[in-house]
Scaffold this active site. Structure first.
Site, PDB file in Angstrom:
ATOM      1  N   VAL A 149       2.446   3.092   2.527  1.00  0.00           N
ATOM      2  CA  VAL A 149       3.724   3.071   3.253  1.00  0.00           C
ATOM      3  C   VAL A 149       4.659   2.033   2.626  1.00  0.00           C
ATOM      4  CG1 VAL A 149       4.827   2.678   5.488  1.00  0.00           C
ATOM      5  CG2 VAL A 149       2.574   3.766   5.401  1.00  0.00           C
TER       6      VAL A 149
ATOM      7  N   GLY B 143       0.834  -1.197   0.000  1.00  0.00           N
ATOM      8  CA  GLY B 143       0.000   0.000   0.000  1.00  0.00           C
ATOM      9  C   GLY B 143       0.868   1.246   0.000  1.00  0.00           C
TER      10      GLY B 143
ATOM     11  N   HIS C  68       3.975   5.648  20.357  1.00  0.00           N
ATOM     12  CA  HIS C  68       3.570   6.322  19.118  1.00  0.00           C
ATOM     13  C   HIS C  68       2.130   6.765  19.351  1.00  0.00           C
ATOM     14  CE1 HIS C  68       3.510   7.384  14.980  1.00  0.00           C
ATOM     15  NE2 HIS C  68       2.690   6.432  14.583  1.00  0.00           N
TER      16      HIS C  68
ATOM     17  N   SER D  35       2.648  -1.424  11.063  1.00  0.00           N
ATOM     18  CA  SER D  35       1.186  -1.415  11.216  1.00  0.00           C
ATOM     19  C   SER D  35       0.779  -0.904  12.601  1.00  0.00           C
ATOM     20  CB  SER D  35       0.646  -2.837  11.017  1.00  0.00           C
ATOM     21  OG  SER D  35       1.201  -3.411   9.857  1.00  0.00           O
TER      22      SER D  35
ATOM     23  N   ARG E  56       9.617  14.097  12.493  1.00  0.00           N
ATOM     24  CA  ARG E  56       8.578  15.137  12.516  1.00  0.00           C
ATOM     25  C   ARG E  56       8.978  16.261  13.456  1.00  0.00           C
ATOM     26  NH1 ARG E  56       3.411  10.914  12.619  1.00  0.00           N
ATOM     27  NH2 ARG E  56       3.037  10.988  10.372  1.00  0.00           N
TER      28      ARG E  56
END
Ligand code: NAI
Ligand code: 2OP
Length: 442
Positions: free
Chosen positions: A146, A144, A309, A253, A285
């Site tokens: 990522v 997909g 996370h 995931s 980030r």
């Protein structure tokens, strides 16, 4: 004349970082590239000035003179009068050869390259693409968003013999793989990229990134994905255990720590070989948001996004620097606190803009970085990864984001930073919350 390849560069890295090369020996371009990548200095004995009769020049239109063979681009060799002047021994020096800059071979190598009948050291052997050249093989489960970006970054690194993509959607992995392979000459990579409709395509791979699963939609938390993704990651992990029993698994995931735990349970691999990717992304980030202040560039920022996370993310500002200076000296505390808060919410910020899925460029880059760091056995980098602590920071029986060094075989070391008491407490709280969540999916 000996030919010095990338393996000798790797060995030199382990032996102190200097590769000594005898006069006349040939260092392959791949080896020079590798040396630049991992910071090995090449010391070659100075060449003896040639005392040879002039030799014929390689005809300009032969394959050996094109600089391109089988998907691998190498710097073009000079042709035309300037090149002839530069390469013909005994002639006064004409215009400089076209090869300049840090990748330019030294004089001895240039002579060797342009001699008629010389080996073509810049070109990988024909048929070496995807032919078990001694390089590792990597796989990405889930082709997909990522997964595709991760596969692209892995292939671009040219560190791998092959990158295998797999997905349950028929043809998806093969289509993405073919599309990526079409770009091989554009990014100078000889890594073969293949696709498979079954996870069994990862058979024998050294590294497996797991991105299979559902992404978040607006309004969903990562935890909303727990049940559906646990079933997917669980079944994928059982196949990895069966067909790639010696691999290192990097889980992407979500929810990240829970899914990494599921992968460890179902593969039965030791904790060193099952790592969660989140801290690398969250740290990146943070660095990018710090860059927005205009006080420094993102790539100058050294920091670690630890904990979870999610809401329990901890960025110990006592350990954050930019260009060697403490971030707290460059940027005021309220601004830094706001940056940490925005980092924590960055995933949701992207989801709310995209509306149909979650972030994928920087997540794919982050997962690939973990794998390339391992493939290079680059223990000089400290990365934040979700791992199982064994007493470090006073933590056990949980899985939490901590600063680590990665090696070829997975986790090499959990690095103990001198955290301030409040940062240590926040990390311990994150670890405790994660232990609760993980136990709910056991
Ligand atoms: P996506 O929906 O684009 O891709 C997921 C792919 O997995 C799909 O192509 C799907 O067909 C495939 N898949 C589902 N079951 C499979 C199976 N059994 N075997 C092989 N493939 C299977 O989703 P995207 O955006 O790539 O995200 C993937 C996962 O990564 C999501 O769970 C997302 O929440 C997570 N994620 C985690 C991040 C992190 O920092 N840890 C960052 C970004 C995303
Ligand atoms: C992210 O942080 C959704 O976990 C994903 O972008």
């Amino acid at each position: 004349m000996a030919v010095i390849g990338a393996e000798q560069v790797d060995a030199a890295k382990r032996d102190g970082g200097v590769l000594r090369v005898a006069r006349g020996d040939l260092v392959t371009p791949l080896a020079r590239e590798r040396a630049r990548e991992i910071g090995v200095r090449i010391d070659q004995e100075a060449p003896v000035p040639p005392k040879r009769a002039p030799q014929p020049v390689v005809p300009p239109n032969t394959l050996a003179n094109t600089g391109v063979a089988k998907g691998r681009q190498v710097p073009p060799r000079p042709n035309g009068s300037a090149a002839r002047a530069a390469s013909a021994p005994g002639r006064p020096a004409g215009p400089a050869p076209m090869l300049t800059g840090p990748s330019a071979p030294d004089a001895a190598t240039v002579n060797t390259l342009y001699r008629r009948g010389a080996p073509a050291p810049a070109l990988p052997a024909l048929g070496s693409v995807g032919a078990r050249t001694g390089r590792p093989r990597a796989a990405v489960v889930g082709a997909g968003h990522v997964g595709a970006v991760a596969a692209m970054r892995l292939a671009e690194s040219d560190l791998f013999d092959e990158v295998v993509l797999t997905d349950i959607v028929e043809g998806l992995a093969a289509g993405i793989a073919l599309d990526l392979w079409h770009g091989a000459s554009l990014c100078g990579s000889s890594t073969r990229i293949t696709g498979a409709d079954s996870v069994d395509g990862v058979a024998g791979c050294d590294y497996v990134i797991v991105t299979a699963g559902r992404p978040r939609k607006p309004g969903m938390s990562r935890t909303d994905l727990t049940n559906v993704n646990a079933a997917i990651v669980g079944s994928v992990s059982e196949r990895i255990r069966a067909v790639a029993p010696n691999s290192v698994v990097v889980v992407v995931s979500n929810p990240l720590e829970e899914m990494t735990h599921v992968a460890q349970l179902k593969t039965g691999f030791p904790p060193e070989r099952v790592l969660g990717m989140a801290g690398v992304l969250d740290t990146a980030r943070f660095a990018s948001l710090v860059g927005l202040t205009g006080k420094t560039r993102p790539d100058q920022v050294v920091a670690y996004a630890l904990g979870s996370h999610g809401p329990e993310m901890v960025v110990p500002l006592s350990q954050a620097t930019a260009g060697g200076r403490k971030l707290t000296e460059l940027i005021d505390r309220p601004t830094l606190d706001a940056i940490v808060e925005r980092t924590r919410d960055s995933g949701a910020e992207v989801v709310s803009l995209l509306k149909t899925g979650s972030a994928y460029f920087s997540p794919g880059q982050s997962a690939a970085l973990m794998v390339t760091t391992m493939a290079r056995d680059d223990r000089s980098s400290v990365l934040a990864c979700a791992v199982v602590p064994n007493g470090q920071y006073g933590l056990r029986d949980t899985r939490v984001g901590l600063p680590v060094r990665l090696g070829r075989g997975g986790l090499a070391e959990i690095v103990e930073l001198p955290l301030e008491p409040a940062e240590r407490t926040a990390l311990a709280e994150a670890a405790a919350r994660l232990a609760e969540r993980i136990s709910a999916v056991s």
